[in-house]
Scaffold this active site. Sequence first.
Site: not given
Ligand code: FES
Length: 146
Positions: A35, A104
Amino acid sequence: MALYSEKVMDHFRNPRNVGIIENADGIGEVGNAKCGDIMKVYLKIEDDIIADVKFETFGCGSAIASSSMATELIKGKPVSEALSLTNQAVVEALDGLPVHKVHCSVLAEEAVKKALLDYYKRNGMTYDPQQFEDHENCGSCCDHNA
Ligand code: FES
């Protein structure tokens, strides 16, 4: 039901402990390759207590809320207690995260642990490497590489 709890929204909109600590005793930076989110945690440790903690997070709302909550959970606590912080504790304190956002909270746990490891190393302290192992076996509860 709302996707995000009120606590997540609160810590996202009003994150606690944002910033950096000059002359920190431990710094931990972690990132999620997929991400692209990055988290950095700074610790000030006095008499084995987390006297202050700050974070910088370049990432999603859940990452910001997780970092904020993680810092709140360890602030003022003994180092040993900070060391036992889990991403599950962060998720619970936030009244839950959507499954695809659990990684996360893992990032927050990892950032805290990396900062503690940095503190141990800087001070030549002995530590149990197992306490700093990656979440190799958490595939069943979350996919923190997702
Ligand atoms: Fe990767 Fe939140 S989408 S840390």
